[in-house]
Every structure is written in structure tokens, then in C-alpha cells.
Scaffold this motif. Structure first.
Motif, short mmCIF file in Angstrom:
data_model
loop_
_atom_site.label_atom_id
_atom_site.label_comp_id
_atom_site.label_asym_id
_atom_site.label_seq_id
_atom_site.Cartn_x
_atom_site.Cartn_y
_atom_site.Cartn_z
N ALA A 79 10.06 7.21 -5.54
CA ALA A 79 10.32 6.87 -7.14
C ALA A 79 10.30 5.44 -7.25
N VAL A 80 11.03 4.84 -6.59
CA VAL A 80 10.59 3.19 -7.20
C VAL A 80 9.49 3.03 -7.55
N GLU A 81 7.87 3.13 -5.88
CA GLU A 81 6.91 2.94 -6.55
C GLU A 81 5.85 3.15 -7.89
N GLN A 82 6.47 4.55 -8.12
CA GLN A 82 5.91 5.40 -9.36
C GLN A 82 7.09 4.65 -10.98
N GLY A 83 8.02 3.52 -10.49
CA GLY A 83 8.51 3.30 -11.56
C GLY A 83 10.08 3.44 -11.79
N ASN A 84 10.01 4.88 -11.59
CA ASN A 84 11.85 5.71 -11.70
C ASN A 84 12.68 5.75 -11.13
N THR A 85 13.47 4.49 -11.02
CA THR A 85 14.17 4.15 -10.46
C THR A 85 16.15 5.20 -11.16
N ALA A 86 15.84 6.35 -11.83
CA ALA A 86 16.80 6.51 -12.51
C ALA A 86 16.82 7.71 -11.22
N SER A 185 10.92 -2.74 -0.10
CA SER A 185 10.53 -4.08 0.77
C SER A 185 8.74 -2.78 1.45
N VAL A 186 9.02 -1.83 0.98
CA VAL A 186 7.95 -0.79 1.17
C VAL A 186 6.77 -1.38 0.24
N VAL A 187 7.66 -1.08 -1.60
CA VAL A 187 6.34 -1.42 -2.25
C VAL A 187 5.72 -2.44 -2.34
N ALA A 188 6.81 -3.52 -1.66
CA ALA A 188 6.09 -5.17 -1.66
C ALA A 188 4.52 -5.35 -0.38
N LEU A 189 5.01 -4.59 0.40
CA LEU A 189 4.50 -4.24 1.11
C LEU A 189 2.57 -3.54 1.23
N ALA A 190 3.08 -2.97 0.44
CA ALA A 190 1.61 -2.08 0.00
C ALA A 190 1.23 -2.67 -0.80
N GLU A 191 2.02 -3.70 -1.95
CA GLU A 191 0.99 -4.72 -2.93
C GLU A 191 -0.04 -5.80 -1.75
N HIS A 192 0.70 -6.39 -1.15
CA HIS A 192 0.34 -7.22 -0.37
C HIS A 192 -0.70 -6.96 0.53
N GLU A 193 -0.52 -5.19 1.02
CA GLU A 193 -1.62 -5.17 2.15
C GLU A 193 -3.21 -4.46 0.89
N GLN A 194 -2.62 -3.94 -0.62
CA GLN A 194 -3.56 -3.62 -1.49
C GLN A 194 -3.93 -2.15 -0.19
N THR A 195 -2.83 -2.14 0.18
CA THR A 195 -2.91 -0.36 0.50
C THR A 195 -2.62 0.39 0.16
N ASP A 196 -3.16 1.91 0.02
CA ASP A 196 -2.86 3.30 -0.86
C ASP A 196 -1.35 2.75 -0.78
N PRO A 206 8.10 5.77 9.65
CA PRO A 206 7.27 6.61 9.98
C PRO A 206 8.38 8.43 10.95
N GLY A 207 7.58 9.67 10.49
CA GLY A 207 8.92 10.86 11.42
C GLY A 207 9.49 11.07 9.93
N ALA A 208 9.14 10.95 9.00
CA ALA A 208 9.05 11.61 7.69
C ALA A 208 9.19 12.37 7.19
N ALA A 209 9.81 13.05 6.25
CA ALA A 209 9.18 14.22 5.67
C ALA A 209 8.31 14.15 4.48
N ARG A 210 7.17 14.25 4.09
CA ARG A 210 6.22 14.17 3.50
C ARG A 210 7.47 14.61 2.00
N SER A 211 7.48 13.92 0.80
CA SER A 211 7.63 14.33 -0.07
C SER A 211 7.04 14.69 -1.15
N SER A 212 7.68 14.37 -2.40
CA SER A 212 6.26 15.06 -3.44
C SER A 212 5.59 14.06 -3.85
N HIS A 213 5.69 12.35 -3.87
CA HIS A 213 4.64 11.58 -3.96
C HIS A 213 3.15 12.15 -4.58
N THR A 214 2.92 12.18 -5.24
CA THR A 214 1.23 12.00 -5.34
C THR A 214 0.27 11.20 -5.83
#
Length: 592
Positions: A79-86, A185-196, A206-214
Motif C-alpha cells: 500500500a505504501v509503495e502504491q502511495g495509498n497510505t490511507a 525501508s522496503v520501498v527505499a531498498l527497491a529504489e536504491h537497487e532499482q529492482t522491481d 520471506p514467507g509472507a503470503a502474496r498480497s493483492s499488489h500487482t
């Protein structure tokens, strides 16, 4: 009343004692031995140790609980990565004190978040890129705790500092702050590594169930918003078919219901709410209640009720939709008899004419003392950096509201337990002088101080106190603003009731606050026996402490004791009830 957060949970003290008893037994304290001569100081030391051990167990998530915690952190991060903090905030609002089959407990979420933050920010390849991470502006409720969390995590000490963080910030701020810092932190690491983002989140959670993020493929015109729109239309189409196949169980025209649902979905999308997720349903319900006229809201709720049943029948997450259905159940049940009695009492108080209330409210100690305080303030007076009266001024300001206190550098030794118990039963104005090192140790003084600040009667800067914009609103019966007075009363009650949550550590605090709320509700409806106060064993100590808090309200004139039973005067019944509701909301948010 339950929807307002006023909830009495019987047996809470017994539950806590059952959990702590084995740990206390290790320290030689047997609570089940009626003949045991337990020294109060030794009991306090043992309780501190048992509480620390108990907290360690509560905050350590293993197995399925850890998977749930990671899955929840993944949903929040998406949700944070998508900008949906609400939406991130609404996910956090689904976290409860006890774990469910879908979410971890608040303690497990906090513990898991702190472990991750310690690991990422203090060592390994993630330390350097995260060193530039600042506290996000969007943290909301978690912002107060975030700076301390981040500083400790960079030393690898956030988890080890759990007890002090809980005392300083409370469970709500820690849960929100730690989880949202993980997401940032996860969003910042993705931006730093320029990774999907999806690939990186899979790696760090790790081990987290896949969410609704597409995630959209690079260069694709069909991003998450387009995918969500297609998914939403699919649900609408399937709902239409379900309505046609279940006409015996539903009423109304299918086409009309689909039109209503599409309008709800459109409004929800504008508000950043996903109407197709069970965790979002309370927010959806509140949206309908806020934006729709009454007749339209009733129609919208009928359609949403059918939609929830459709999802219960067809969705894999049936339990989640059953929880969403509880919104309708709670609404249909309405208030119970006790709640109705309280509401009737408050309604009767609201029918009291303002001119009848005005002289009665003017005579309240916390109202009448305001003129003396403003005379003392003059143009301004110095205060501490914490925004409280200085030690040298404690005696002067406390005496204005009938509290005998003195600021000292060193407190004298505590009195013995029997004397203390006797002292707690007396009105505050009749007690011996209290010696404190800080004004914050005087709940009556700080509740009055905070209420005046909230009502705009005084104004606090970083170093001084001065008259506020509403300084003249409480200085005489002729000038009295009942709105300002009621705000002061409500804040004063809420501060008195909840102050143990923020000034005292230990597992016994919440039942004391719960008992205090229950007793005030009794006092609003005298002779109602809404809540039977316990009178024996350890619960009697809770009753005694709750009586102590009510004596604080007595000093302010907000409670009277008739035959040793509390009664809230008719003239202040409504603002006192509002204060109880405010305190209940704080209690529920801090229940971690």
C-alpha cells in the motif's frame, strides 16, 4: 456505546493473573495462597520481572504467527509503495490485541517489525542505503515513536528496548510506527537497487503470503490501476449473476442493485478505499454513513449486505467476509439495555436549560479556579521544556484546584500499604501533602492544564504559558461559554481516566482503567447496577484504584459521593460521558 468504544470486558484481570502466575511462582510469589504474607515491595519487583518475561513471549512471533506478521507487513508495504497510505492505515486498524487466523496480534506485529528494523538498519548490505532514510511524513499515529525506533534500530537495539518504548509511546504508536518504517525501508531498498518492488519485497519479507499488489510490466499501459478496474468489473459481473441465482434470498431489482454498487465503488475509489477487500469494509461502511443521505444510505447498506453474502459464498477468504458481516450484526443489535440506560441519562441531562446549567458549571473547581490561574499567569509565566509548571510553582498552581502538593528534589519514602489504602479512599482535598519531582506526577493538575490548553483558555509555547484566545470564556458566570467549559470537562475526564496508561508500567494497568470507566458509567446512571464492581481478592485492588481515580473527579466537582457511591451531577453528565468515550477510544488503541 460499543461502537463508540465503551466496552467492559469481564474477567480481564483473571486472564492476566493466569498468564503471570507461573512466572510469579518462579519468584516465590503464590497468588493462590490465602495465608501468604506478601511484601508489597517484593511483589512489585516480582511483577516487574514477570511482566518483562511475559512481554518477551507476547512480542515473539514464531511459526504461523510470524508468517501472518510478515504477510501483514507485506500488505502494508504494498500500500505504501502504491502511495495509498490511507489503506496502510486501515490495515493497521485491523490489528487487534489477540491474533486471529488472518492477522497477528499487535504485539507480534511490533516484535517482528522491530526484529526486521534491527537487522536491516544495523548490519549487512542494507545498512548503508538505509542510513539516508528519514522518518516519513505520512506516519500519522506512528510518527511520535518513529524517531526513537529508527535511532535504536540503527544501533540494533530497537527490540531490546521494547519495554521503555512501550512506556514512552504506547502500543498504538509502536505498532503503526514500526510497521510503516518497515514499509518505508522496503520501498527505499527497491529504489536504491532499482529492482522491481514485488521481487524485492519477496526477498526481504520471506514467507509472507502474496498480497493483492500487482506490478505492471515495464512500458505496459496496463498498470495496477487498470488491473484493479478490470478486477472490480469482474466482481460486479459475478455479483449480478449471484443475485439472479439467489432471488429467493434477496429482495429488489438486480439492475438497480448493480447501479447502486457501481456508485459505491466509484465513491470508494475516490476515497482510496478498495471495496472488494474485507479489511476495507469498515472504512466503506463509514464512507456510506458520512457521505450518503439517510434514505440513500439505507439502500446502499442493503446492497452492501447482499454483496458481503455474495463474497462469503464465493471468496476463499470466507472468514474475512464473515468479520465484515459483523458490521451489519452490530448495527442490527443496536445498544444493549445498559448502554441505552446511559444514553437516556445523557439525553435527560442535555434537556437541562443552558441558564440552569450555567451557574452550576461556573461553581466547578476546575472552572472557578481559572480566573486565579490567569491572574497568576498575567502576561506570561515560564514553564518547563515538557510544557508543565516548574517545580517551584507546583504548590501554587495545584492549590488552585484543591490539591496539596509540593515540588521537591527528592521524594520521601512511601507510606506503608495500610496507610496508603486508607489515603486512597479519601477525597483528594483531605489527603496529606504530596511531594513530587515534576508536575506530571499530579494527574489532577496536568488534566486541568491539558484541558485548558485544548480549550484555548491558555496557550503553551516551548518555554512559557500565556493566556489563550478563549481566556475570558471561563472567568465569570456572565462570560461563561458552556461549549468551552464542556470541552475542558471532557478533556479533564479523559486525562484522569487514561493517565495510568502513560505513567505506570505493568499488566494490571488496563483492568484498572477499564474498572474506572465502568464505575463512571455507573455514576452517570445512579442505582442502575450497570457494572457490578468486584469486592474481594485482587480485583478489589482494582476497585480501590478506580475509586481513587473517581476521587480525583470529585475534587473537580464532576463526581459526588452519596453513601460512598459515586454520582455524576446532572449539569455535567453529558461532557463527562464524552470524556469517558474519549478515554475508551484511547484504551482500545493502547490495548496491545
Amino acid at each position: 456505546m460499543q461502537r463508540a468504544g465503551v466496552v467492559h470486558r469481564p474477567g480481564l484481570a483473571d486472564e492476566m493473573l493466569d498468564e503471570l502466575a507461573p512466572l510469579l511462582a518462579e519468584e516465590g510469589i503464590d497468588l493462590n495462597d490465602p495465608d501468604a504474607d506478601i511484601d508489597i515491595d517484593r511483589l512489585n519487583v516480582a511483577l516487574d520481572y514477570a511482566t518483562e518475561r511475559h512481554n518477551l513471549e507476547l512480542f515473539t512471533a514464531v511459526g504461523e504467527q510470524r508468517s501472518l506478521a510478515l504477510a501483514t507487513l507485506r500488505d502494508i508495504s504494498d500500500a505504501v509503495e502504491q502511495g495509498n497510505t490511507a489503506r496502510a492505515g486501515r490495515i493497521l486498524d485491523t490489528i487487534e490485541p489477540d491474533a486471529t487466523s488472518r492477522r497477528p496480534s499487535a504485539a507480534q506485529l511490533i516484535g517482528t517489525s522491530m526484529e526486521l528494523l534491527d537487522s536491516w538498519h544495523s548490519q549487512g548490505p542494507t545498512q548503508a542505503p538505509l542510513a539516508r532514510l528519514s522518518v516519513p511524513q505520512e506516519l500519522g499515529r506512528g510518527r511520535s515513536a518513529a524517531p526513537d525506533l529508527l535511532a535504536l534500530a540503527r544501533k540494533g537495539r530497537a527490540y531490546a528496548s521494547m519495554n521503555s518504548l512501550m512506556r514512552n509511546h504506547g502500543g498504538l504508536a509502536l505498532a503503526h510506527g514500526s510497521a510503516l518504517l518497515v514499509a518505508a525501508s522496503v520501498v527505499a531498498l527497491a529504489e536504491h537497487e532499482q529492482t522491481d518492488f514485488t521481487q524485492l519485497a519477496d526477498r526481504y519479507l520471506p514467507g509472507a503470503a502474496r498480497s493483492s499488489h500487482t506490478s505492471a510490466a515495464p512500458g505496459s499501459a496496463f498498470g495496477p490501476a487498470a488491473a484493479a478496474a478490470v478486477s472490480s468489473q469482474n466482481f460486479v459481473t459475478e455479483f449480478s449473476a449471484w443475485l439472479e441465482n439467489n432471488q429467493g434470498a434477496t429482495t429488489g431489482n438486480t439492475e438497480t442493485k448493480i447501479t447502486v454498487l457501481k456508485a459505491i465503488i466509484e465513491q470508494a475509489t475516490t476515497e482510496g478505499i478498495d471495496p472488494h477487500l474485507p479489511d476495507e469494509f469498515v472504512a466503506l461502511w463509514d464512507m456510506v454513513d458520512e457521505f450518503y443521505p439517510r434514505h440513500q444510505a439505507e439502500r446502499a447498506c442493503e446492497v452492501l449486505h447482499d454483496y458481503v453474502h455474495f463474497r462469503m459464498d464465493t471468496d476463499q477468504d470466507r472468514e474475512g467476509w464473515e468479520e465484515a458481516h459483523n458490521v451489519f450484526t452490530a448495527s442490527a443489535e443496536g445498544d444493549d439495555d445498559a448502554s441505552a440506560a446511559v444514553l437516556d441519562a445523557v439525553q435527560a441531562a442535555e434537556e437541562l436549560d443552558d441558564e440552569q446549567r450555567r451557574p452550576l458549571v461556573t461553581e466547578l473547581r476546575i472552572i472557578s479556579a481559572t480566573r486565579e490561574l490567569l491572574n497568576w499567569i498575567g502576561t506570561s509565566q515560564p514553564i518547563t521544556q515538557a510544557g508543565a509548571p516548574r517545580r517551584r510553582d507546583i504548590a501554587t498552581v495545584a492549590a488552585m484546584i484543591g490539591v496539596s502538593a509540593e515540588g521537591v528534589a527528592t521524594r520521601p519514602a512511601h507510606t506503608d500499604w495500610d496507610s496508603l489504602a486508607e489515603e486512597l479512599g479519601r477525597p483528594v482535598s483531605e489527603r496529606q501533602r504530596v511531594y513530587v519531582q515534576s508536575a506530571k506526577e499530579l494527574p489532577e493538575l496536568m488534566a486541568w492544564w491539558t484541558g485548558l490548553d485544548e480549550a484555548g483558555v491558555i496557550e503553551l509555547t516551548s518555554t512559557r504559558i500565556r493566556p489563550g484566545p478563549h481566556a475570558d470564556s471561563l472567568t465569570s458566570a456572565a462570560a461563561l461559554s458552556l461549549d468551552i467549559a464542556d470541552e475542558l470537562i471532557s478533556v479533564y475526564v479523559a486525562e484522569i481516566v487514561t493517565h495510568p496508561l502513560f505513567t505506570t508500567a505493568g499488566p494490571m494497568i488496563r483492568p484498572i482503567v477499564t474498572q474506572t470507566i465502568a464505575r463512571i458509567m455507573e455514576a452517570i446512571v445512579p442505582d442502575s447496577n450497570i457494572v457490578q464492581a468486584p469486592r474481594d481478592g485482587l480485583p478489589q485492588l482494582f476497585h480501590l484504584r478506580a475509586q481513587h481515580e473517581l476521587r480525583r473527579l470529585e475534587t473537580a466537582g464532576l463526581v459526588e459521593f452519596v453513601n460512598d457511591e459515586p454520582v455524576v451531577p446532572l449539569a455535567v453528565r453529558s461532557p463527562v460521558m464524552l470524556g469517558v468515550m474519549m478515554a475508551s477510544a484511547v484504551l482500545e488503541s493502547e490495548d496491545t
